[in-house]
Design a protein around this motif. Structure first.
Motif, PDB file in Angstrom:
ATOM      1  N   VAL A 199       0.756  -1.214   0.015  1.00 28.71           N
ATOM      2  CA  VAL A 199      -0.053   0.044  -0.004  1.00 28.71           C
ATOM      3  C   VAL A 199       0.866   1.239   0.101  1.00 28.71           C
ATOM      4  O   VAL A 199       2.236   1.198   0.445  1.00 28.71           O
ATOM      5  CB  VAL A 199      -0.832   0.166   1.335  1.00 28.71           C
ATOM      6  N   HIS A 200       0.547   2.420  -0.353  1.00 24.93           N
ATOM      7  CA  HIS A 200       1.009   3.485  -0.246  1.00 24.93           C
ATOM      8  C   HIS A 200       1.163   4.343   1.027  1.00 24.93           C
ATOM      9  O   HIS A 200       2.268   5.116   1.341  1.00 24.93           O
ATOM     10  CB  HIS A 200       0.664   4.468  -1.400  1.00 24.93           C
ATOM     11  N   GLY A 201       0.426   3.766   1.991  1.00 22.07           N
ATOM     12  CA  GLY A 201       0.450   4.210   3.398  1.00 22.07           C
ATOM     13  C   GLY A 201      -0.465   5.194   3.629  1.00 22.07           C
ATOM     14  O   GLY A 201      -0.538   5.809   4.868  1.00 22.07           O
ATOM     15  N   PRO A 245     -14.305  16.887  -9.167  1.00 16.32           N
ATOM     16  CA  PRO A 245     -13.948  17.789  -9.972  1.00 16.32           C
ATOM     17  C   PRO A 245     -12.643  17.286 -10.924  1.00 16.32           C
ATOM     18  O   PRO A 245     -12.349  17.541 -11.983  1.00 16.32           O
ATOM     19  CB  PRO A 245     -13.490  19.067  -9.690  1.00 16.32           C
ATOM     20  N   GLN A 246     -11.731  16.296 -10.285  1.00 20.32           N
ATOM     21  CA  GLN A 246     -10.664  15.896 -10.557  1.00 20.32           C
ATOM     22  C   GLN A 246     -10.336  14.476  -9.828  1.00 20.32           C
ATOM     23  O   GLN A 246     -10.706  14.481  -8.696  1.00 20.32           O
ATOM     24  CB  GLN A 246      -9.591  16.916 -10.847  1.00 20.32           C
ATOM     25  N   PRO A 247      -9.180  13.846 -10.382  1.00 24.48           N
ATOM     26  CA  PRO A 247      -8.916  12.437  -9.900  1.00 24.48           C
ATOM     27  C   PRO A 247      -8.297  12.918  -8.116  1.00 24.48           C
ATOM     28  O   PRO A 247      -7.720  13.965  -7.787  1.00 24.48           O
ATOM     29  CB  PRO A 247      -7.737  11.973 -10.631  1.00 24.48           C
ATOM     30  N   MET A 248      -8.512  12.142  -7.159  1.00 23.58           N
ATOM     31  CA  MET A 248      -8.284  12.250  -6.010  1.00 23.58           C
ATOM     32  C   MET A 248      -7.120  11.537  -5.310  1.00 23.58           C
ATOM     33  O   MET A 248      -6.408  12.046  -4.434  1.00 23.58           O
ATOM     34  CB  MET A 248      -9.471  12.213  -5.126  1.00 23.58           C
ATOM     35  N   THR A 249      -6.653  10.349  -5.883  1.00 26.98           N
ATOM     36  CA  THR A 249      -5.733   9.682  -5.330  1.00 26.98           C
ATOM     37  C   THR A 249      -4.775   8.879  -6.380  1.00 26.98           C
ATOM     38  O   THR A 249      -3.887   8.278  -6.176  1.00 26.98           O
ATOM     39  CB  THR A 249      -6.366   8.336  -4.760  1.00 26.98           C
ATOM     40  N   VAL A 250      -5.065   9.301  -7.585  1.00 24.70           N
ATOM     41  CA  VAL A 250      -4.506   8.509  -8.701  1.00 24.70           C
ATOM     42  C   VAL A 250      -2.957   8.906  -8.783  1.00 24.70           C
ATOM     43  O   VAL A 250      -2.047   7.952  -8.764  1.00 24.70           O
ATOM     44  CB  VAL A 250      -5.054   9.046 -10.163  1.00 24.70           C
ATOM     45  N   GLY A 251      -2.508  10.082  -8.529  1.00 26.40           N
ATOM     46  CA  GLY A 251      -1.366  10.585  -8.684  1.00 26.40           C
ATOM     47  C   GLY A 251      -0.199   9.955  -7.544  1.00 26.40           C
ATOM     48  O   GLY A 251       0.847   9.358  -7.799  1.00 26.40           O
ATOM     49  N   TRP A 252      -0.847   9.797  -6.243  1.00 21.21           N
ATOM     50  CA  TRP A 252      -0.135   9.017  -5.221  1.00 21.21           C
ATOM     51  C   TRP A 252       0.035   7.701  -5.533  1.00 21.21           C
ATOM     52  O   TRP A 252       1.166   7.122  -5.141  1.00 21.21           O
ATOM     53  CB  TRP A 252      -0.642   9.364  -3.835  1.00 21.21           C
ATOM     54  N   ALA A 253      -0.999   7.025  -6.166  1.00 22.30           N
ATOM     55  CA  ALA A 253      -1.084   5.640  -6.349  1.00 22.30           C
ATOM     56  C   ALA A 253      -0.090   5.122  -7.235  1.00 22.30           C
ATOM     57  O   ALA A 253       0.666   4.302  -7.273  1.00 22.30           O
ATOM     58  CB  ALA A 253      -2.571   4.879  -6.623  1.00 22.30           C
ATOM     59  N   GLN A 254      -0.150   6.098  -8.426  1.00 22.52           N
ATOM     60  CA  GLN A 254       0.757   5.708  -9.601  1.00 22.52           C
ATOM     61  C   GLN A 254       2.326   6.028  -9.035  1.00 22.52           C
ATOM     62  O   GLN A 254       3.219   5.289  -9.356  1.00 22.52           O
ATOM     63  CB  GLN A 254       0.660   6.926 -10.393  1.00 22.52           C
ATOM     64  N   TYR A 255       2.513   6.876  -8.252  1.00 19.41           N
ATOM     65  CA  TYR A 255       3.707   7.261  -7.578  1.00 19.41           C
ATOM     66  C   TYR A 255       4.304   5.822  -7.011  1.00 19.41           C
ATOM     67  O   TYR A 255       5.264   5.286  -7.184  1.00 19.41           O
ATOM     68  CB  TYR A 255       3.971   8.429  -7.028  1.00 19.41           C
ATOM     69  N   ALA A 256       3.494   5.383  -5.931  1.00 17.63           N
ATOM     70  CA  ALA A 256       3.790   4.389  -5.286  1.00 17.63           C
ATOM     71  C   ALA A 256       4.126   3.074  -6.047  1.00 17.63           C
ATOM     72  O   ALA A 256       5.041   2.246  -5.954  1.00 17.63           O
ATOM     73  CB  ALA A 256       2.601   3.894  -4.124  1.00 17.63           C
ATOM     74  N   GLN A 257       3.003   2.868  -7.118  1.00 20.79           N
ATOM     75  CA  GLN A 257       3.534   1.564  -8.121  1.00 20.79           C
ATOM     76  C   GLN A 257       4.665   1.684  -8.592  1.00 20.79           C
ATOM     77  O   GLN A 257       5.469   0.776  -9.073  1.00 20.79           O
ATOM     78  CB  GLN A 257       2.319   1.594  -8.841  1.00 20.79           C
ATOM     79  N   SER A 258       5.110   3.125  -9.023  1.00 26.99           N
ATOM     80  CA  SER A 258       6.125   3.145  -9.879  1.00 26.99           C
ATOM     81  C   SER A 258       7.544   2.828  -9.237  1.00 26.99           C
ATOM     82  O   SER A 258       8.773   2.659  -9.615  1.00 26.99           O
ATOM     83  CB  SER A 258       6.381   4.567 -10.393  1.00 26.99           C
ATOM     84  N   LEU A 259       7.576   2.608  -7.784  1.00 25.29           N
ATOM     85  CA  LEU A 259       8.572   2.450  -6.956  1.00 25.29           C
ATOM     86  C   LEU A 259       8.873   0.824  -6.704  1.00 25.29           C
ATOM     87  O   LEU A 259       9.984   0.555  -6.238  1.00 25.29           O
ATOM     88  CB  LEU A 259       8.542   2.968  -5.685  1.00 25.29           C
ATOM     89  N   THR A 260       8.056   0.086  -7.011  1.00 20.92           N
ATOM     90  CA  THR A 260       8.131  -1.497  -6.839  1.00 20.92           C
ATOM     91  C   THR A 260       7.522  -2.282  -7.874  1.00 20.92           C
ATOM     92  O   THR A 260       6.665  -1.997  -8.697  1.00 20.92           O
ATOM     93  CB  THR A 260       7.456  -1.808  -5.438  1.00 20.92           C
ATOM     94  N   ALA A 261       8.011  -3.583  -7.815  1.00 20.35           N
ATOM     95  CA  ALA A 261       7.521  -4.670  -8.939  1.00 20.35           C
ATOM     96  C   ALA A 261       6.497  -5.275  -7.994  1.00 20.35           C
ATOM     97  O   ALA A 261       5.483  -6.090  -8.881  1.00 20.35           O
ATOM     98  CB  ALA A 261       8.579  -5.574  -8.998  1.00 20.35           C
ATOM     99  N   LYS A 262       6.147  -5.241  -6.824  1.00 21.92           N
ATOM    100  CA  LYS A 262       5.207  -5.671  -6.404  1.00 21.92           C
ATOM    101  C   LYS A 262       3.816  -5.000  -6.520  1.00 21.92           C
ATOM    102  O   LYS A 262       3.865  -3.889  -6.748  1.00 21.92           O
ATOM    103  CB  LYS A 262       5.387  -5.807  -4.789  1.00 21.92           C
TER     104      LYS A 262
END
Ligand SMILES: Nc1nc2c(c(=O)[nH]1)N[C@@H](CNc1ccc(C(=O)N[C@@H](CCC(=O)N[C@@H](CCC(=O)N[C@@H](CCC(=O)O)C(=O)O)C(=O)O)C(=O)O)cc1)CN2
Ligand SMILES: [Zn+2]
Length: 778
Positions: free
Chosen positions: A489-491, A537-554
């Motif tokens: 999870v991104h935490g 009005p706009q995405p609320m969590t996508v940026g954080w989730a994408q960033y977290a996924q970019s850091l790991t293969a899991k």
């Protein structure tokens, strides 16, 4: 002349003084004297605010919870703390939290179970009983506070939880029926009442909210028995009910031998005529005319319209009050200087509600025409505020209303059934047997909160804030990788709260700055205020989730709060059905789910922690609620491809009654609370043959105690006897935001080690996992 009184006032303090005093005390940074002194100041301040009332509640203050206080008063503490050293307060906190301030280096005792107070977001400590439970009066807390209040010149009315509600909320530890304890309990109540009378109390408020729920004849008879035994003229008893109608308990309540009855009639007066007919003429009728659970200004003219004839009939016998304790609303709207002034003008918090009550009481006693100029002006201002809210274009959004009207059943349908989806998900996710994960949040350190505060106050740029939060996310991901968790999870470091965070980003919501309401112990929430049609009005969590996924293969789980939970933990609109508000939220969150999927997030968790608590108190209303609640979840969750794995999470829930609805949500995986109840909750999933995957919480995150590996293995073995291992996940029972890293790391180490042990045991005793995922990593 009608009298006015109150059932309870928020005790956290207008600046959350009690929260900080408690947490300092628990951390050993202050002593009991400092804590007691803060408590005394809060009580004094609250009494002063209420001194114009004819009856001021006393005993509504609590260091942790009013039900636990009642257990102390009745001498009913679990035997496991009896032999421990320390003061009464140490034992009190040991039961509430699993340890006292004195136990900093050990996990001394298991905390008692904690559960929702009726259908609110307040949690009480469940009294434990056995067939052998003995009660012994310990009235000191109440007597002292009564004395303090009287010394302050207050007309004090002690508040206690009635014997039937106490037993109905208690949990038997040996399978015995708590109600059988009534004969042993009543003498203690009698003694208590006598001592309160000796202490100067003319009235005692005896809370029996269980009367607004379905009671079988055994419980109804027990009410008769109890109140005939307690029958006394000294003190006089105000039998107090709230959170709903009495329905088939109405006649019973009217006729119990007490001096007065309090009813919640703020949003529904349909029982009033019957009460006026049935209530014996010597009894006081206290009417809860102001809603104690929401934050909207009361419609004072509308209240007076129905109340005036009632007042005429009752004359001296009428008391006026909020519907329930004001514990469930924030303290003071005057602090909200930053809140949009148009919306602020529609609101009333605890202090303002007492002002409204005062105005209503004056208008009843003097007549609307007899009010003085300032009171007339207040009445006119109230009418203008209500009109402004009704007419405001900010409340309606035609596009949203059209979207809700266009909802079709297809919107809530996944492409395929779980049995097909799971094959595709296993192919992409390749998870081991007993996959490990967490529920979403990691510790909200004071550093994180400081950054949030500095950003909010403009001391930190958006870029600096984002970069700090990204570092925090990276730290979290690396920790989880090091721990060997399977689904990360991104935490949630960027979230102040799982509901408020979304409220802040959705149109149709306002939020307060100091609108804190106690949730449990020292923990508070600031429920966002749903005032208009909802849109994103706009995405609320996508940026954080994408960033977290970019850091790991899991795989990293996207993390959202579901529509039902957002609704149940908000202050909701009272000008449209809950179902409509929920569907609006569902459409907004659905957009977020689809955006997460499009951004490459393969697992999306949609928390519905509050789905169970929104269940109406009456069974006859359950199905209607469950239908729209489940449907809203499905609308929000099911617009994804079969490959996307949908998780949901629920905590502190009794699932037996709603297992069908949970299955109908059709989430691929559900993580639930079970640890404080020793996997008991899984019974429902077994009996129902729940078809999808389950992560039964293996340790209690609400206590600082750290679980052992073997303890977790034992719990999971117990779970695997009920649910096939192929469908089990291993996870804590809720998010970790309230914990500290030194507690989290060893707890998750134990959890991951337990999962590995379980896999090894499975590999030795049975063929490898079916349906792909044959790589059983140990
Ligand atoms: N809404 C909701 N209901 C729920 C839950 C939940 O998570 N949310 N969980 C279940 C259990 N209930 C819970 C309720 C609250 C908390 C909780 O941790 N609350 C926090 C407050 C969270 C919050 O909103 N924090 C804000 C503001 C914190 C703050 O006080 N900031 C200070 C400055 C920062 C500092 O020095 O700490 C300030 O503004 O002055 C933030 O982090 O941004 C607390 O009481 O401590 C946990 C569980 C059931 N109901
Ligand atoms: Zn939870």
């Amino acid at each position: 002349m009608a009298q006015q009184h109150n059932l309870g006032f928020p005790r956290i303090g207008d600046q959350r003084q009690l929260k900080f005093a408690l947490e300092n005390f628990w951390q050993g940074q202050s002593d009991e004297a400092a804590l007691q002194s803060t408590a005394q100041q809060i009580r004094q301040h609250n009494w002063q605010l209420q001194q114009h009332l004819q009856q001021v509640p006393v005993g509504d203050f609590s260091f942790y919870d009013q039900v636990l206080d009642m257990s102390v008063t009745l001498g009913n503490l679990p035997a496991r703390v009896a032999q421990l050293n320390g003061t009464e307060l140490d034992n009190y906190f040991r039961i509430a939290r699993g340890r006292s301030a004195a136990d900093s280096h050990c996990g001394c005792v298991a905390a008692a179970e904690m559960t929702k107070w009726f259908d609110t977001n307040y949690h009480y400590i469940v009294p434990e009983v056995t067939a052998d439970s003995q009660f012994e009066l310990n009235p000191q807390r109440l007597l002292q506070q009564l004395k303090q209040a009287r010394r302050q010149g207050i007309s004090a009315k002690p508040v206690i939880i009635g014997p039937l509600t106490y037993l109905a909320l208690a949990k038997s530890k040996d399978g015995s029926e708590p109600l059988n304890l009534l004969p042993r309990l009543l003498p203690v109540y009698s003694q208590l009442l006598e001592q309160l009378a000796d202490g100067g109390a003319e009235w005692v408020q005896v809370d029996e909210p269980i009367l607004v729920t379905d009671l079988d004849s055994q419980w109804k008879n027990a009410f008769e028995q109890a109140y005939h035994t307690l029958k006394s003229n000294r003190p006089q008893l105000l039998l107090t009910t709230y959170f709903g109608k009495l329905e088939d308990n109405l006649q019973l309540a009217c006729n119990l031998p007490v001096a007065g009855l309090h009813l919640d009639v703020a949003s529904d007066q349909s029982e009033l005529n019957k009460v006026l007919d049935w209530l014996p003429v010597h009894k006081v009728l206290s009417l809860g005319v102001i809603n104690g659970r929401n934050i909207w200004k009361a419609d004072i003219h509308a209240i007076l319209d129905w109340l005036e004839p009632v007042a005429e009939r009752l004359a001296e016998r009428l008391w006026l009050a909020p519907s329930c304790s004001l514990l469930h609303v924030p303290v003071d709207l005057d602090s909200e200087v930053a809140l949009d002034s148009e919306i602020r003008n529609w609101l009333a918090f605890a202090k303002q509600k007492l002002q409204e009550l005062d105005l209503i009481c004056q208008a009843i006693n003097l007549g609307r025409d007899g009010l003085d100029a300032s009171q007339q002006a207040q009445l006119a201002a109230n009418r203008a505020a209500l009109q402004s809210r009704r007419a405001s274009p900010r409340v309606t959004n035609p596009a949203v209303q059209q979207a809700v009207a266009a909802i079709t059943p297809q919107l809530g349908q996944r492409q395929s059934a779980y049995a097909q989806r799971v094959l595709q998900q296993q192919q992409t996710l390749t998870l081991p047997l007993y996959p490990t994960t967490t529920i979403g949040s990691f510790p909200q350190t004071s550093e994180i909160r400081q950054f949030r505060r500095r950003f909010r106050q403009g001391e930190l740029s958006a870029a600096a804030y984002q970069s700090y939060m990204q570092q925090e996310i990276e730290f979290c991901i690396r920790e989880q990788e090091a721990l060997g968790l399977d689904v990360l999870v991104h935490g949630e470091p960027e979230r102040n709260d799982m509901v408020e965070y979304f409220g802040e980003q959705l149109d149709g919501y306002a939020f307060s700055r100091f609108g804190w309401v106690q949730s449990y112990g020292s923990r508070c929430v600031k429920p966002p205020i749903l005032f208009g049609d909802i849109s994103r009005p706009q995405p609320m969590t996508v940026g954080w989730a994408q960033y977290a996924q970019s850091l790991t293969a899991k795989p990293v789980k996207g993390m959202l709060t579901g529509p039902v939970t957002i609704l149940n933990w908000s202050f909701v609109r009272d000008d449209q059905p809950l179902q409509t508000s929920c569907e609006q939220l569902a459409l907004a969150i659905r957009e977020e789910v689809q955006d997460l999927e499009a951004a490459g997030i393969q697992i999306i968790q949609i928390d519905e922690a509050a789905l169970r608590e929104g269940l109406p108190l009456r069974r006859s209303e359950w199905q209607t609620y469950l239908d729209w609640a489940v449907n809203s979840f499905r609308i929000c969750a099911n617009g994804v491809s079969d490959r996307t794995q949908i998780h949901t999470h629920m905590c502190y829930s009794e699932f037996n009654d709603i297992i069908r609805a949970i299955a109908a949500m059709d989430a691929d995986v559900i993580t639930i609370e079970t640890s404080r109840s020793d996997m008991e909750l899984l019974q429902a999933f077994e009996d129902f043959e729940y078809p999808n995957e389950i992560g039964p919480g293996v340790y209690d995150i609400h206590s600082p105690n750290i679980p052992g590996q073997q303890q977790i293995v034992t719990l999971m073995e117990k779970a695997a006897r009920r649910i096939p291992a192929q469908r089990l996940w291993v996870n804590p029972d809720c998010g970790l935001k309230t914990r500290q890293w030194p507690e989290v790391t060893p707890a998750l180490q134990a959890m991951v080690a337990a999962a590995r042990q379980l896999r090894q045991q499975a590999a030795h005793s049975a063929p490898a996992r079916q349906n792909g995922a044959e790589a059983v990593s140990v």
